[in-house]
Design a protein around this motif. Structure first.
Motif, PDB file in Angstrom:
ATOM      1  N   ASP A 155       0.824  -1.213   0.000  1.00  0.00           N
ATOM      2  CA  ASP A 155       0.000   0.000   0.000  1.00  0.00           C
ATOM      3  C   ASP A 155       0.860   1.265   0.000  1.00  0.00           C
ATOM      4  O   ASP A 155       2.094   1.203   0.040  1.00  0.00           O
ATOM      5  CB  ASP A 155      -1.017  -0.026   1.144  1.00  0.00           C
ATOM      6  N   ARG A 156       0.204   2.408  -0.046  1.00  0.00           N
ATOM      7  CA  ARG A 156       0.908   3.696  -0.146  1.00  0.00           C
ATOM      8  C   ARG A 156       1.782   4.004   1.069  1.00  0.00           C
ATOM      9  O   ARG A 156       2.658   4.862   1.006  1.00  0.00           O
ATOM     10  CB  ARG A 156      -0.097   4.831  -0.356  1.00  0.00           C
ATOM     11  N   ASP A 157       1.539   3.316   2.171  1.00  0.00           N
ATOM     12  CA  ASP A 157       2.332   3.524   3.384  1.00  0.00           C
ATOM     13  C   ASP A 157       3.475   2.523   3.506  1.00  0.00           C
ATOM     14  O   ASP A 157       4.186   2.514   4.513  1.00  0.00           O
ATOM     15  CB  ASP A 157       1.434   3.428   4.625  1.00  0.00           C
ATOM     16  N   GLY A 158       3.627   1.658   2.509  1.00  0.00           N
ATOM     17  CA  GLY A 158       4.720   0.694   2.528  1.00  0.00           C
ATOM     18  C   GLY A 158       4.398  -0.621   3.209  1.00  0.00           C
ATOM     19  O   GLY A 158       5.290  -1.444   3.422  1.00  0.00           O
ATOM     20  N   LYS A 159       3.133  -0.842   3.539  1.00  0.00           N
ATOM     21  CA  LYS A 159       2.729  -2.098   4.181  1.00  0.00           C
ATOM     22  C   LYS A 159       2.446  -3.144   3.104  1.00  0.00           C
ATOM     23  O   LYS A 159       1.700  -2.882   2.155  1.00  0.00           O
ATOM     24  CB  LYS A 159       1.487  -1.885   5.039  1.00  0.00           C
ATOM     25  N   VAL A 160       3.016  -4.334   3.285  1.00  0.00           N
ATOM     26  CA  VAL A 160       2.767  -5.446   2.365  1.00  0.00           C
ATOM     27  C   VAL A 160       1.409  -6.034   2.757  1.00  0.00           C
ATOM     28  O   VAL A 160       1.279  -6.666   3.797  1.00  0.00           O
ATOM     29  CB  VAL A 160       3.887  -6.507   2.446  1.00  0.00           C
ATOM     30  N   VAL A 161       0.399  -5.798   1.921  1.00  0.00           N
ATOM     31  CA  VAL A 161      -0.973  -6.124   2.296  1.00  0.00           C
ATOM     32  C   VAL A 161      -1.498  -7.427   1.697  1.00  0.00           C
ATOM     33  O   VAL A 161      -2.494  -7.975   2.174  1.00  0.00           O
ATOM     34  CB  VAL A 161      -1.949  -4.971   1.958  1.00  0.00           C
ATOM     35  N   ALA A 162      -0.858  -7.948   0.657  1.00  0.00           N
ATOM     36  CA  ALA A 162      -1.366  -9.173   0.032  1.00  0.00           C
ATOM     37  C   ALA A 162      -0.258  -9.856  -0.761  1.00  0.00           C
ATOM     38  O   ALA A 162       0.713  -9.222  -1.189  1.00  0.00           O
ATOM     39  CB  ALA A 162      -2.547  -8.866  -0.886  1.00  0.00           C
ATOM     40  N   ARG A 163      -0.457 -11.162  -0.929  1.00  0.00           N
ATOM     41  CA  ARG A 163       0.434 -11.983  -1.754  1.00  0.00           C
ATOM     42  C   ARG A 163      -0.443 -12.787  -2.700  1.00  0.00           C
ATOM     43  O   ARG A 163      -1.425 -13.397  -2.272  1.00  0.00           O
ATOM     44  CB  ARG A 163       1.251 -12.915  -0.861  1.00  0.00           C
ATOM     45  N   PHE A 164      -0.066 -12.770  -3.968  1.00  0.00           N
ATOM     46  CA  PHE A 164      -0.811 -13.494  -4.990  1.00  0.00           C
ATOM     47  C   PHE A 164       0.139 -14.481  -5.663  1.00  0.00           C
ATOM     48  O   PHE A 164       1.157 -14.083  -6.221  1.00  0.00           O
ATOM     49  CB  PHE A 164      -1.384 -12.524  -6.026  1.00  0.00           C
ATOM     50  N   GLU A 165      -0.204 -15.735  -5.622  1.00  0.00           N
ATOM     51  CA  GLU A 165       0.629 -16.784  -6.194  1.00  0.00           C
ATOM     52  C   GLU A 165       0.553 -16.742  -7.723  1.00  0.00           C
ATOM     53  O   GLU A 165      -0.307 -16.076  -8.294  1.00  0.00           O
ATOM     54  CB  GLU A 165       0.188 -18.141  -5.652  1.00  0.00           C
ATOM     55  N   PRO A 166       1.441 -17.471  -8.407  1.00  0.00           N
ATOM     56  CA  PRO A 166       1.443 -17.458  -9.878  1.00  0.00           C
ATOM     57  C   PRO A 166       0.096 -17.849 -10.489  1.00  0.00           C
ATOM     58  O   PRO A 166      -0.222 -17.403 -11.591  1.00  0.00           O
ATOM     59  CB  PRO A 166       2.509 -18.493 -10.248  1.00  0.00           C
ATOM     60  N   THR A 167      -0.669 -18.648  -9.783  1.00  0.00           N
ATOM     61  CA  THR A 167      -1.969 -19.099 -10.292  1.00  0.00           C
ATOM     62  C   THR A 167      -3.047 -18.032 -10.168  1.00  0.00           C
ATOM     63  O   THR A 167      -4.192 -18.270 -10.539  1.00  0.00           O
ATOM     64  CB  THR A 167      -2.414 -20.371  -9.544  1.00  0.00           C
TER      65      THR A 167
END
Length: 181
Positions: A155-167
């Motif tokens: 996000d705009r604050d530098g927080k890693v909010v999600a992970r999406f796998e190759p699928t």
């Protein structure tokens, strides 16, 4: 330690601080040019073109750790992406994204967002899982990156909010990106 504390190298070997991206929404993705998921470059570029004016940046990190599917030099990777998929977002220097030799940025991303499984409805999910079980069973352990085109949303604050796998197709990320813009 936060996302903006990392310094990475562009595909031309120039150091770039991720602090330069403060206030932007980021998609950070490990890539490869000879992978079944390589066509995701087009969808990533489409997302970039659609949302860059609203503050989206896509950061591509080529990696040759997965069945040697990124054998080219940094300049060859950049040329491949531009010619075949019209990529205009930043491609960085090729490097590792899993294990002891992983770039510090990717170690951090994995700590922030662990593996939650593949999208079983994706047509390649079963084949990918089977190939990993047979050829690289250690890749399925823990939260490490499992294959090319694992995408992290920041996000705009530098927080890693999600992970999406190759699928998970990049186009399917649009709603999550829009919420952050």
């Amino acid at each position: 330690m936060g996302i903006y504390d990392f310094v990475v190298k562009t595909n031309k070997g120039v150091e770039k601080s991720l602090a330069d991206y403060k206030g932007k929404v980021l998609v950070i993705v490990n890539t490869a040019s000879k992978c079944g998921f390589t066509p995701q470059f087009k969808e990533l570029q489409d997302l970039y073109m659609k949302y860059k004016g609203q503050g989206l940046e896509i950061l591509g990190f080529p990696c040759n750790q997965f069945a040697e599917q990124e054998p080219g030099s940094n300049s060859e990777v950049q040329e491949f992406c531009r010619l075949n998929y019209g990529v205009t977002f930043q491609i960085f220097e090729k490097g590792d994204v899993r294990g002891e030799t992983a770039q510090p940025l990717f170690k951090y991303l994995i700590e922030q967002q662990g593996f939650k499984g593949f999208d079983a409805s994706h047509p390649i999910a079963a084949k990918l899982t089977e190939a990993l079980q047979q050829n690289f069973p250690e890749y399925l352990e823990g939260d490490s990156i499992k294959w090319n085109f694992t995408k992290f949303l920041v996000d705009r604050d530098g927080k890693v909010v999600a992970r999406f796998e190759p699928t998970f197709a990049p186009a399917e990320m649009a709603a999550e990106i829009e919420k952050l813009l």
